[in-house]
Write an enzyme that holds these catalytic residues in place. Structure first.
Site, short mmCIF file in Angstrom:
data_model
loop_
_atom_site.label_atom_id
_atom_site.label_comp_id
_atom_site.label_asym_id
_atom_site.label_seq_id
_atom_site.Cartn_x
_atom_site.Cartn_y
_atom_site.Cartn_z
N GLU A 42 3.29 4.03 -11.57
CA GLU A 42 3.08 2.96 -10.58
C GLU A 42 1.60 2.60 -10.64
OE1 GLU A 42 5.71 2.29 -7.05
OE2 GLU A 42 3.96 3.19 -6.09
N TYR A 84 0.86 -1.19 0.00
CA TYR A 84 0.00 0.00 0.00
C TYR A 84 0.89 1.24 0.00
CZ TYR A 84 -3.71 -3.25 0.74
OH TYR A 84 -4.58 -4.29 0.54
N SER A 85 0.58 2.18 -0.91
CA SER A 85 1.32 3.44 -0.95
C SER A 85 1.08 4.18 0.36
CB SER A 85 0.81 4.34 -2.07
OG SER A 85 0.84 3.69 -3.31
N TYR A 119 -1.45 -0.68 -10.76
CA TYR A 119 -1.64 -2.06 -10.31
C TYR A 119 -2.99 -2.57 -10.72
CZ TYR A 119 -1.70 -6.16 -7.44
OH TYR A 119 -1.77 -7.46 -7.03
C1 FAD Z 1 3.03 -0.48 -5.15
C2 FAD Z 1 1.57 -0.72 -4.83
C3 FAD Z 1 0.87 0.19 -4.09
C4 FAD Z 1 -0.49 -0.01 -3.81
N1 FAD Z 1 -1.16 0.94 -3.10
C5 FAD Z 1 -2.46 0.76 -2.82
C6 FAD Z 1 -3.18 1.77 -2.09
O1 FAD Z 1 -2.65 2.82 -1.71
N2 FAD Z 1 -4.49 1.53 -1.82
C7 FAD Z 1 -5.13 0.38 -2.24
O2 FAD Z 1 -6.32 0.22 -1.91
N3 FAD Z 1 -4.46 -0.55 -2.93
C8 FAD Z 1 -3.15 -0.40 -3.23
N4 FAD Z 1 -2.46 -1.36 -3.92
C9 FAD Z 1 -3.17 -2.63 -4.22
C10 FAD Z 1 -3.07 -3.61 -3.01
O3 FAD Z 1 -1.72 -4.08 -2.90
C11 FAD Z 1 -3.94 -4.88 -3.16
O4 FAD Z 1 -3.65 -5.49 -4.38
C12 FAD Z 1 -5.42 -4.56 -3.09
O5 FAD Z 1 -5.78 -3.99 -1.83
C13 FAD Z 1 -6.22 -5.86 -3.26
O6 FAD Z 1 -5.74 -6.80 -2.33
P1 FAD Z 1 -6.71 -7.86 -1.64
O7 FAD Z 1 -5.86 -8.75 -0.79
O8 FAD Z 1 -7.86 -7.19 -0.99
O9 FAD Z 1 -7.26 -8.65 -2.88
P2 FAD Z 1 -6.82 -10.19 -3.35
O10 FAD Z 1 -7.46 -11.12 -2.36
O11 FAD Z 1 -5.36 -10.16 -3.44
O12 FAD Z 1 -7.54 -10.25 -4.70
C14 FAD Z 1 -7.01 -9.55 -5.82
C15 FAD Z 1 -7.72 -10.03 -7.06
O13 FAD Z 1 -7.44 -11.40 -7.25
C16 FAD Z 1 -8.56 -12.08 -7.74
N5 FAD Z 1 -8.80 -13.29 -6.89
C17 FAD Z 1 -7.93 -13.79 -5.99
N6 FAD Z 1 -8.43 -14.90 -5.41
C18 FAD Z 1 -9.67 -15.09 -5.94
C19 FAD Z 1 -10.68 -16.04 -5.74
N7 FAD Z 1 -10.55 -17.06 -4.89
N8 FAD Z 1 -11.82 -15.92 -6.46
C20 FAD Z 1 -11.98 -14.93 -7.32
N9 FAD Z 1 -11.05 -13.97 -7.55
C21 FAD Z 1 -9.90 -14.05 -6.88
C22 FAD Z 1 -9.69 -11.11 -7.76
O14 FAD Z 1 -9.89 -10.74 -9.09
C23 FAD Z 1 -9.22 -9.91 -7.00
O15 FAD Z 1 -9.62 -8.72 -7.61
C24 FAD Z 1 -1.13 -1.17 -4.26
C25 FAD Z 1 -0.41 -2.12 -5.01
C26 FAD Z 1 0.91 -1.89 -5.29
C27 FAD Z 1 1.65 -2.92 -6.10
N1 NAP Z 2 1.09 2.40 -6.34
C1 NAP Z 2 0.21 1.64 -6.94
O1 NAP Z 2 0.50 0.84 -7.78
C2 NAP Z 2 -1.20 1.81 -6.51
C3 NAP Z 2 -1.49 2.72 -5.49
C4 NAP Z 2 -2.81 2.86 -5.11
C5 NAP Z 2 -3.79 2.11 -5.75
N2 NAP Z 2 -3.46 1.23 -6.71
C6 NAP Z 2 -4.49 0.49 -7.46
O2 NAP Z 2 -5.22 1.43 -8.22
C7 NAP Z 2 -6.48 0.95 -8.51
C8 NAP Z 2 -7.52 2.04 -8.21
O3 NAP Z 2 -8.70 1.44 -8.12
P1 NAP Z 2 -10.02 2.17 -7.75
O4 NAP Z 2 -11.01 1.06 -7.52
O5 NAP Z 2 -9.81 3.16 -6.69
O6 NAP Z 2 -10.37 2.92 -9.09
P2 NAP Z 2 -11.77 3.05 -9.77
O7 NAP Z 2 -12.69 3.75 -8.86
O8 NAP Z 2 -12.20 1.73 -10.34
O9 NAP Z 2 -11.41 3.98 -11.01
C9 NAP Z 2 -11.00 5.31 -10.85
C10 NAP Z 2 -11.36 6.09 -12.08
O10 NAP Z 2 -10.59 5.65 -13.20
C11 NAP Z 2 -11.47 5.48 -14.30
N3 NAP Z 2 -10.91 4.60 -15.31
C12 NAP Z 2 -11.26 3.32 -15.64
N4 NAP Z 2 -10.50 2.87 -16.64
C13 NAP Z 2 -9.65 3.86 -16.96
C14 NAP Z 2 -8.62 4.00 -17.94
N5 NAP Z 2 -8.31 3.02 -18.77
N6 NAP Z 2 -7.95 5.16 -17.97
C15 NAP Z 2 -8.22 6.17 -17.15
N7 NAP Z 2 -9.19 6.11 -16.21
C16 NAP Z 2 -9.89 4.97 -16.12
C17 NAP Z 2 -12.74 4.98 -13.67
O11 NAP Z 2 -13.82 5.15 -14.57
P3 NAP Z 2 -15.09 4.16 -14.74
O12 NAP Z 2 -14.96 3.03 -13.76
O13 NAP Z 2 -16.29 5.01 -14.48
O14 NAP Z 2 -15.05 3.70 -16.15
C18 NAP Z 2 -12.83 5.90 -12.48
O15 NAP Z 2 -13.32 7.16 -12.85
C19 NAP Z 2 -6.64 -0.31 -7.68
O16 NAP Z 2 -6.44 -1.41 -8.52
C20 NAP Z 2 -5.53 -0.21 -6.64
O17 NAP Z 2 -5.12 -1.47 -6.21
C21 NAP Z 2 -2.18 1.11 -7.11
#
Ligand code: FAD
Ligand code: NAP
Length: 293
Positions: free
Chosen positions: A291, A76-77, A293
């Site tokens: 960055e 998580y960032s 994901y």
């Molecule tokens: C550098 C970085 C920074 C990030 N920062 C943030 C942040 O600031 N905030 C944030 O909210 N997230 C952030 N993320 C994303 C975060 O790390 C997690 O990936 C996110 O919260 C989802 O994790 P989870 O364990 O809830 O989901 P998981 O349980 O890991 O599931 C992820 C996906 O896997 C699939 N999946 C897995 N198992 C099953 C199953 N049994 N059945 C069906 N589908 C399945 C689903 O499609 C699901 O969407 C970041 C990721 C990265 C790499």
């Molecule tokens: N450092 C990292 O890597 C990092 C940090 C934080 C979060 N994350 C990830 O970022 C994602 C954010 O998810 P979220 O659920 O908060 O977002 P979300 O609500 O699903 O989407 C945010 C916005 O982006 C729009 N969008 C959809 N497809 C797009 C595209 N191709 N280009 C530009 N905009 C688009 C969505 O539009 P519509 O849905 O209305 O089409 C919505 O307005 C998560 O997967 C999280 O894990 C990664």
């Protein structure tokens, strides 16, 4: 022109095999929308875990995967500046969206770590690792122009940057700052809505320019959803001007694949070959930082 980034802090880095065992200090919902997002403050006292804005920390959810292995770490960032949110020294804040997916068979899949984190209450224990990430850092030179593009929880590192720049740095930032932020609904514009308006306040004070793209409430002239790339297109000459000097950083954070639409805008303006050439150069110089994901 290469952009030199801030140095990393020389604290302790916790590995998944030896995480830091700590607790949640506060947790609060930061959207009224159906899809819940929580802002959690995690206690780092006594850890010597020193992060810089733009880095991430890991969380180890309790329990095991099907098959018996422990759950893997999720990143998580960090959504706070290096000293924590105001009033919470030696902490790291996280901005976590509760992942709930509707499956084809009608059942729901609940993301492991995000649901665990969103269900935690103040005082609950939590295991953290890190910090990690060496690219998504601020430039050392405060005359650099900054272009931040976020979707959803991708706003987290930019909140940390802006908190640091406007609350903690002694010197004013000399470069210009634009934040382009996309969300489905106004209520999902994290830190710019009725529950927490921190970034809106900065923008209203003229400290950075905030441009929003609210996909389910606004439309393009052709009726399609407005995304961050459409706002980049509308403001292209201003953004290109900020990049003209070569002293800039363009950061993209959020949904996987969002960089494609943004690159298409540059491709349309510059031509495909010229854009590919510039992108390579920007990446090599540390000015194009993605960055997703
Ligand atoms: C550098 C970085 C920074 C990030 N920062 C943030 C942040 O600031 N905030 C944030 O909210 N997230 C952030 N993320 C994303 C975060 O790390 C997690 O990936 C996110 O919260 C989802 O994790 P989870 O364990 O809830 O989901 P998981 O349980 O890991 O599931 C992820 C996906 O896997 C699939 N999946 C897995 N198992 C099953 C199953 N049994 N059945 C069906 N589908 C399945 C689903 O499609 C699901 O969407 C970041 C990721 C990265 C790499
Ligand atoms: N450092 C990292 O890597 C990092 C940090 C934080 C979060 N994350 C990830 O970022 C994602 C954010 O998810 P979220 O659920 O908060 O977002 P979300 O609500 O699903 O989407 C945010 C916005 O982006 C729009 N969008 C959809 N497809 C797009 C595209 N191709 N280009 C530009 N905009 C688009 C969505 O539009 P519509 O849905 O209305 O089409 C919505 O307005 C998560 O997967 C999280 O894990 C990664």
């Amino acid at each position: 022109m290469k952009i030199e980034k801030e140095a990393l802090a020389t604290g302790t880095t916790y590995k998944p095999s030896e995480p830091f065992s700590t607790k949640v200090l506060t947790t609060v919902s930061i959207t009224n929308a159906e899809e819940e997002v929580k802002h959690l403050v995690i206690d780092l006292k006594g850890s010597n875990l020193l992060y810089r804005e733009g880095q991430s920390i890991g969380v180890l959810p309790p329990g095991t995967q099907p098959g018996g292995k422990p759950h893997k770490l999720r990143l998580y960032s960090v959504a706070s500046s290096r000293n924590g949110d105001p009033g919470f020294p030696e902490t790291a804040s996280l901005c976590v969206k509760r992942l709930i997916e509707q499956k084809e068979d009608g059942t729901k899949y609940l993301g492991v770590a995000s649901n665990y984190l969103c269900d935690l209450r103040a005082g609950d224990p939590v295991l953290v690792t890190g910090p990690v990430g060496i690219h998504f850092l601020l430039p050392k030179d405060d005359s650099a122009n900054l272009i931040f593009v976020a979707t959803g929880t991708g706003i987290a590192p930019f909140k940390a940057f802006l908190d640091y720049i406007f609350r903690e740095r002694q010197e004013p930032w000399k470069g210009q700052i634009i934040l382009i932020f996309g969300a489905k609904f106004k209520s999902e514009l994290l830190y710019c809505n009725d529950l927490n308006s921190e970034l809106q306040v900065l923008s209203d004070a003229g400290k950075c320019k905030l441009i929003t793209a609210i996909s389910r409430e606004q439309q393009n002239p052709d009726g399609s959803r407005v995304y961050v790339q459409h706002r980049i297109q509308e403001n292209f000459s201003e953004i290109a001007n900020l990049m003209e000097s070569g002293n800039f950083c363009f950061y993209i954070c959020g949904l996987k694949g969002m960089e494609r639409g943004i690159e298409d805008v540059f491709r349309a303006h510059l031509g495909a070959d010229e854009w590919e050439k510039r992108k390579l150069e920007y990446k090599k110089d540390g000015k194009w930082i993605v960055e997703v994901y």
